[in-house]
Design a protein around this motif. Structure first.
Motif, PDB file in Angstrom:
ATOM      1  N   THR A 175       0.794  -1.231   0.000  1.00 16.39           N
ATOM      2  CA  THR A 175       0.000   0.000   0.000  1.00 16.39           C
ATOM      3  C   THR A 175       0.827   1.282   0.000  1.00 16.39           C
ATOM      4  OG1 THR A 175      -0.140   0.238   2.411  1.00 16.39           O
ATOM      5  CG2 THR A 175      -1.751  -1.233   1.336  1.00 16.39           C
ATOM      6  N   GLY A 176       2.045   1.211   0.545  1.00 17.11           N
ATOM      7  CA  GLY A 176       2.864   2.421   0.655  1.00 17.11           C
ATOM      8  C   GLY A 176       2.542   3.264   1.873  1.00 17.11           C
ATOM      9  N   PHE A 177       1.601   2.825   2.707  1.00 15.01           N
ATOM     10  CA  PHE A 177       1.244   3.616   3.884  1.00 15.01           C
ATOM     11  C   PHE A 177       2.133   3.272   5.068  1.00 15.01           C
ATOM     12  CE2 PHE A 177      -2.479   4.387   1.328  1.00 15.01           C
ATOM     13  CZ  PHE A 177      -2.745   5.723   1.609  1.00 15.01           C
ATOM     14  N   ILE A 178       2.200   4.193   6.030  1.00 10.02           N
ATOM     15  CA  ILE A 178       3.028   3.993   7.216  1.00 10.02           C
ATOM     16  C   ILE A 178       2.143   4.024   8.460  1.00 10.02           C
ATOM     17  CG2 ILE A 178       5.090   4.972   6.138  1.00 10.02           C
ATOM     18  CD1 ILE A 178       4.600   7.551   7.657  1.00 10.02           C
ATOM     19  N   TYR A 179       2.578   3.311   9.486  1.00 11.44           N
ATOM     20  CA  TYR A 179       1.854   3.309  10.748  1.00 11.44           C
ATOM     21  C   TYR A 179       2.197   4.554  11.564  1.00 11.44           C
ATOM     22  CZ  TYR A 179      -0.212  -1.353  10.550  1.00 11.44           C
ATOM     23  OH  TYR A 179      -0.992  -2.432  10.226  1.00 11.44           O
ATOM     24  N   THR A 180       1.172   5.176  12.116  1.00 12.42           N
ATOM     25  CA  THR A 180       1.383   6.318  13.003  1.00 12.42           C
ATOM     26  C   THR A 180       1.883   5.822  14.362  1.00 12.42           C
ATOM     27  OG1 THR A 180      -0.871   6.215  13.869  1.00 12.42           O
ATOM     28  CG2 THR A 180      -0.501   7.583  11.900  1.00 12.42           C
ATOM     29  N   LYS A 181       2.428   6.728  15.149  1.00  7.64           N
ATOM     30  CA  LYS A 181       2.890   6.355  16.477  1.00  7.64           C
ATOM     31  C   LYS A 181       1.732   5.831  17.323  1.00  7.64           C
ATOM     32  CE  LYS A 181       5.546   7.929  20.464  1.00  7.64           C
ATOM     33  NZ  LYS A 181       6.210   9.066  21.151  1.00  7.64           N
ATOM     34  N   LYS A 182       0.582   6.458  17.201  1.00  4.98           N
ATOM     35  CA  LYS A 182      -0.599   6.031  17.969  1.00  4.98           C
ATOM     36  C   LYS A 182      -0.984   4.600  17.612  1.00  4.98           C
ATOM     37  CE  LYS A 182      -5.386   7.414  18.999  1.00  4.98           C
ATOM     38  NZ  LYS A 182      -6.109   6.217  18.528  1.00  4.98           N
ATOM     39  N   ALA A 183      -0.992   4.301  16.318  1.00  6.42           N
ATOM     40  CA  ALA A 183      -1.355   2.951  15.876  1.00  6.42           C
ATOM     41  C   ALA A 183      -0.349   1.918  16.373  1.00  6.42           C
ATOM     42  CB  ALA A 183      -1.448   2.913  14.358  1.00  6.42           C
ATOM     43  N   LEU A 184       0.934   2.281  16.333  1.00  8.02           N
ATOM     44  CA  LEU A 184       1.977   1.372  16.826  1.00  8.02           C
ATOM     45  C   LEU A 184       1.834   1.139  18.325  1.00  8.02           C
ATOM     46  CD1 LEU A 184       5.097   2.708  14.869  1.00  8.02           C
ATOM     47  CD2 LEU A 184       3.828   0.598  14.408  1.00  8.02           C
ATOM     48  N   GLU A 185       1.511   2.189  19.056  1.00  5.33           N
ATOM     49  CA  GLU A 185       1.330   2.062  20.506  1.00  5.33           C
ATOM     50  C   GLU A 185       0.165   1.125  20.836  1.00  5.33           C
ATOM     51  OE1 GLU A 185       3.064   6.415  21.989  1.00  5.33           O
ATOM     52  OE2 GLU A 185       0.935   6.198  21.494  1.00  5.33           O
ATOM     53  N   GLU A 186      -0.887   1.214  20.032  1.00  6.57           N
ATOM     54  CA  GLU A 186      -2.047   0.344  20.260  1.00  6.57           C
ATOM     55  C   GLU A 186      -1.699  -1.116  20.000  1.00  6.57           C
ATOM     56  OE1 GLU A 186      -5.567   3.595  19.187  1.00  6.57           O
ATOM     57  OE2 GLU A 186      -4.732   2.322  17.607  1.00  6.57           O
ATOM     58  N   ILE A 187      -0.960  -1.358  18.915  1.00  4.51           N
ATOM     59  CA  ILE A 187      -0.531  -2.725  18.607  1.00  4.51           C
ATOM     60  C   ILE A 187       0.382  -3.251  19.704  1.00  4.51           C
ATOM     61  CG2 ILE A 187       0.863  -4.123  17.015  1.00  4.51           C
ATOM     62  CD1 ILE A 187      -0.121  -2.231  14.767  1.00  4.51           C
ATOM     63  N   ALA A 188       1.332  -2.421  20.123  1.00  3.41           N
ATOM     64  CA  ALA A 188       2.294  -2.824  21.158  1.00  3.41           C
ATOM     65  C   ALA A 188       1.582  -3.170  22.463  1.00  3.41           C
ATOM     66  CB  ALA A 188       3.307  -1.712  21.386  1.00  3.41           C
TER      67      ALA A 188
END
Length: 392
Positions: A175-188
């Motif tokens: 897709t070429g999209f990147i994960y935001t910090k918020k999204a990464l924090e939720e996954i973590a």
């Protein structure tokens, strides 16, 4: 008889498209290849010179299985400088490309009964690498309107007592999209709560646009880092696809196990390529920025042109060198009912090679690589436009 696990594996659709395109080209057809994920730039000169020097110096013997200390040290410096991650040499394994690193992880972590969560659209090799290790890929769908980032509730629904890991890829192929910090924090947070590993594929890290910044999920906290294996390499950032150098950084026990597995499969990565990789990581980086700027220009042009084609819509990706346009409004015409049908039609009718979204687990889309010249982009887009007009 062929082993059952081998029967589960499908050939790579992206490489199959590339092969078919090259076959047509060899027959004299003027094929525009939007299928392959390979920079069209040459490997920078200082990197090539380092390899030539290695040959002349006789650096052509076996090296330690997990890579030479000089390269491990360069990787450690890079991870601290660029990602705020501190590792020792015992946390690093150099392999024959990032794909090899990912395969080593799958061999070290996955087994019968394990489940591995993979957000779709996904890179084509993730599910197959899980399957070949007798584990089960569990696909969690993402939405275009959410920039194809996995949503917390959707992720939680897929977790069971058998869940071993989640694989994330940012910037994403396809897709070429990147994960935001918020999204990464939720996954973590979800991963830590459920005691599952995070496999973070960051191979497109250097190709980010619009002033955005790459964030490695492992950098969120020491606790997250201890549950994460970071995968990266030099193929995309330094136009070194054929050199086959990738690496993984993670907990000592996992890296040690991966190294043992590698010792019984490929042994060390090519000695000469390792010296070239040292030059890539420690040498001037203006070559990387030059490529990034050119890719950004191509992305801007391609997205604009795609959105001017009737029935096609394309969001602006933030990284990598792919666009993932929505072609749902095109499907259903003249017997073209799937992204695979459309891909075959465009290859045979317009001599444009691209990859169907179904190859990445998401129907109704196609992937176009802009790792090619502006001239090819213009030619290919015009052919796509004309061919789709004929479907009306």
């Amino acid at each position: 008889m062929i082993a059952e696990r081998a029967k589960k594996v499908k050939p790579s659709p992206t490489l199959a498209v590339d092969s078919k395109a090259k076959e047509l080209k060899a027959k004299g057809f003027d094929v525009v290849n939007f299928g392959v994920g390979e920079p069209d730039f040459d490997t920078p000169e200082h990197i090539k010179e380092a390899a030539i020097k290695a040959i002349r110096d006789g650096f052509t013997k076996y090296t330690p299985v997990g890579g030479i200390d000089e390269l491990k040290e360069a990787i450690i410096e890079k991870l601290e400088r660029d990602n705020g991650l501190k590792y020792g040499k015992e946390n690093i394994l150099v392999s024959c490309g990032a794909k090899h690193s990912l395969y080593n992880i799958a061999q070290a972590l996955f087994g019968p009964g394990d489940e591995v969560i993979i957000p779709s659209p996904y890179w084509v090799s993730y599910p197959d690498q899980v399957l070949i290790n007798d584990a089960q890929p569990v696909i969690v769908e993402t939405k275009e309107e959410n920039d194809f980032m996995v949503e917390p509730d959707a992720l939680k629904e897929k977790i069971t007592p058998r869940t071993k890991a989640i694989i994330i890829n940012s910037p994403s192929n396809p897709t070429g999209f990147i994960y935001t910090k918020k999204a990464l924090e939720e996954i973590a947070e979800i991963a830590l709560k459920n005691n599952i590993y995070i496999i973070s594929d960051e191979i497109y890290e250097k190709l980010i646009y619009d002033g955005e910044k790459h964030i490695s999920i492992a950098s969120l906290s020491e606790e997250v880092k201890e549950r994460t294996i970071v995968v990266n390499g030099l193929s995309k950032s330094h136009a070194m696809t054929g050199w086959r150098i990738g690496y993984a950084a993670g907990p000592v026990e996992i890296i040690k196990t991966m190294t043992k597995i590698q010792s019984q499969s490929t042994s060390n990565p090519t000695s000469i390529a390792q010296k070239a990789a040292v030059a890539a990581l420690k040498g001037p980086q203006d070559c990387v920025e030059k490529m990034r700027q050119e890719f950004e220009k191509r992305r801007d042009y391609l997205v604009k042109e795609l959105n001017n084609i009737a029935g096609v819509s394309c969001r602006m990706p933030k990284g990598a060198f792919y666009v993932f346009p929505n072609v749902n409004k095109v499907l259903g015409k003249n017997g073209i009912n799937s992204s695979m049908d459309l891909s075959i039609y465009l290859l045979e009718k317009a001599f444009v090679a691209l990859v169907p979204g179904s190859a990445f687990g998401t129907e109704g889309y196609i992937r176009i690589s802009y790792a090619t010249s502006m001239e090819n982009l213009a030619k290919g887009i015009e052919r796509i436009r004309k061919s789709l007009e004929e479907l009306r």
